[in-house]
Motif scaffolding. Sequence first.
Motif, PDB file in Angstrom:
ATOM      1  N   UNK A 101     -18.195  15.103   6.658  1.00 57.52           N
ATOM      2  CA  UNK A 101     -16.823  14.608   6.725  1.00 57.52           C
ATOM      3  C   UNK A 101     -16.512  14.083   8.127  1.00 57.52           C
ATOM      4  N   UNK A 102     -16.942  14.792   9.150  1.00 55.33           N
ATOM      5  CA  UNK A 102     -16.711  14.339  10.528  1.00 55.33           C
ATOM      6  C   UNK A 102     -17.388  12.995  10.791  1.00 55.33           C
ATOM      7  N   UNK A 103     -18.625  12.847  10.318  1.00 56.43           N
ATOM      8  CA  UNK A 103     -19.341  11.584  10.508  1.00 56.43           C
ATOM      9  C   UNK A 103     -18.675  10.473   9.704  1.00 56.43           C
ATOM     10  N   UNK A 104     -18.205  10.784   8.489  1.00 61.93           N
ATOM     11  CA  UNK A 104     -17.538   9.778   7.655  1.00 61.93           C
ATOM     12  C   UNK A 104     -16.267   9.271   8.328  1.00 61.93           C
ATOM     13  N   UNK A 105     -15.459  10.176   8.866  1.00 61.56           N
ATOM     14  CA  UNK A 105     -14.229   9.756   9.557  1.00 61.56           C
ATOM     15  C   UNK A 105     -14.561   8.848  10.739  1.00 61.56           C
ATOM     16  N   UNK A 106     -15.539   9.235  11.520  1.00 57.71           N
ATOM     17  CA  UNK A 106     -15.928   8.446  12.689  1.00 57.71           C
ATOM     18  C   UNK A 106     -16.483   7.094  12.268  1.00 57.71           C
TER      19      UNK A 106
ATOM     20  N   UNK B 140     -10.111  21.608  -1.671  1.00 60.41           N
ATOM     21  CA  UNK B 140      -9.664  21.300  -0.313  1.00 60.41           C
ATOM     22  C   UNK B 140      -9.767  19.792  -0.115  1.00 60.41           C
ATOM     23  N   UNK B 141      -8.730  19.179   0.476  1.00 59.77           N
ATOM     24  CA  UNK B 141      -8.637  17.719   0.564  1.00 59.77           C
ATOM     25  C   UNK B 141      -8.465  17.296   2.019  1.00 59.77           C
ATOM     26  N   UNK B 142      -9.207  16.253   2.412  1.00 62.37           N
ATOM     27  CA  UNK B 142      -9.034  15.652   3.737  1.00 62.37           C
ATOM     28  C   UNK B 142      -8.967  14.136   3.595  1.00 62.37           C
ATOM     29  N   UNK B 143      -8.141  13.503   4.419  1.00 61.66           N
ATOM     30  CA  UNK B 143      -8.026  12.046   4.433  1.00 61.66           C
ATOM     31  C   UNK B 143      -9.112  11.455   5.332  1.00 61.66           C
ATOM     32  N   UNK B 144      -9.798  10.420   4.819  1.00 62.96           N
ATOM     33  CA  UNK B 144     -10.910   9.806   5.551  1.00 62.96           C
ATOM     34  C   UNK B 144     -10.542   8.431   6.110  1.00 62.96           C
ATOM     35  N   UNK B 145      -9.939   7.578   5.273  1.00 66.03           N
ATOM     36  CA  UNK B 145      -9.615   6.211   5.698  1.00 66.03           C
ATOM     37  C   UNK B 145      -8.527   5.653   4.787  1.00 66.03           C
ATOM     38  N   UNK B 146      -7.977   4.495   5.159  1.00 58.61           N
ATOM     39  CA  UNK B 146      -6.913   3.850   4.398  1.00 58.61           C
ATOM     40  C   UNK B 146      -7.358   2.459   3.955  1.00 58.61           C
ATOM     41  N   UNK B 147      -6.824   2.016   2.821  1.00 57.63           N
ATOM     42  CA  UNK B 147      -7.047   0.649   2.348  1.00 57.63           C
ATOM     43  C   UNK B 147      -5.790   0.231   1.592  1.00 57.63           C
ATOM     44  N   UNK B 148      -5.806  -0.910   0.926  1.00 53.71           N
ATOM     45  CA  UNK B 148      -4.640  -1.333   0.147  1.00 53.71           C
ATOM     46  C   UNK B 148      -5.085  -1.771  -1.238  1.00 53.71           C
ATOM     47  N   UNK B 149      -4.168  -1.674  -2.185  1.00 54.30           N
ATOM     48  CA  UNK B 149      -4.420  -2.091  -3.567  1.00 54.30           C
ATOM     49  C   UNK B 149      -3.598  -3.340  -3.824  1.00 54.30           C
ATOM     50  N   UNK B 150      -4.269  -4.448  -4.159  1.00 51.62           N
ATOM     51  CA  UNK B 150      -3.577  -5.731  -4.275  1.00 51.62           C
ATOM     52  C   UNK B 150      -4.112  -6.539  -5.457  1.00 51.62           C
ATOM     53  N   UNK B 151      -3.418  -7.647  -5.744  1.00 51.01           N
ATOM     54  CA  UNK B 151      -3.850  -8.603  -6.774  1.00 51.01           C
ATOM     55  C   UNK B 151      -4.658  -9.711  -6.108  1.00 51.01           C
ATOM     56  N   UNK B 152      -5.734 -10.151  -6.795  1.00 48.43           N
ATOM     57  CA  UNK B 152      -6.628 -11.152  -6.227  1.00 48.43           C
ATOM     58  C   UNK B 152      -6.986 -12.187  -7.274  1.00 48.43           C
TER      59      UNK B 152
END
Length: 301
Positions: free
Chosen positions: A286-291, A155-167
């Motif tokens: 999971x609820x605490x992580x999202x918050x 079972x999968x839930x989305x928690x947060x977003x980020x980006x993948x970039x060159x540095x």
Amino acid sequence: MNKLHALEAYCLVCEKQNFAATARELGISAAMVGKYIKQLEEELGCLLVMRNTRKVSITEAGENYYKQVSPILKKLHSVDQAMSEYNQEPRGRLSISTSIELGSQYFSGLIANYRSLYPLVFLDFHLSNDPLDLLDNKIDLVFRIAPELPDSSYIVQSIAKTKLALWASDSYIEKNGLPESIESLKKHQLLFFNHSIRGDHWLFQDKEETRKIKLPWAWQSNNGRLLNEAAAEGQGIIQAPFYSVKSYVDSGQLTEILPRFTIKPLTIFALYPHRCELSLKVKTFIDVAKSYFEQNHSEQF
């Protein structure tokens, strides 16, 4: 016949090979155990158990029946146990896995928040960049980062977003210049994060297409923190999620390059096996992580 009680008695007889031991565990008489078995046999129309004064043996049909029924009973018991938690405070051990970089940089505050709300839960964290089998390693919950996840048995839930970039660092750019295209990266010192999930390539967003490209790596490591430090020192270019290099960017040690090819968003996913679907410990974490990520890292995570 109470079918559920009969099935429980039958499965215990198969496991213990003893009517008396089964009766003691269920708190009923051995005669009642025998009655349950007989009722099942009459309903199914086949012999399940053969018994004499010395021992109990399970027939071939009985073995097949046990293999089919036992997992259903275990699932039912786990559901009953999980549902009973909804009238209780979460308690007991919760085993969680995530990557070294994400866990070491961002989970300390999350853990503090969760423990302040649910002090009876004992958190057992496993930090590893290698994917772990949740069932084999008895992991209840895992956090992974990817543009998307392949079809999963979890079972999968989305928690947060980020980006993948060159540095790269300013010192590296001053010495080697800025790459102007993906192709021009081949002339640069490229430091590769050797991760079994990612494979032997970098990911680029080229217009509407996600491209996977293998390049000539200067050197590689399975530890993102080592690569971040090396890039900050001017050793080369890395590809990394923003959350991993945020402190270096904030301090001016790393700068994003070729931003038009940046992969965004990458998603932090929470995955857990179906056996944990009704676990209050998993649900509350999971609820605490999202918050937590929404409140503390919603901008430029």
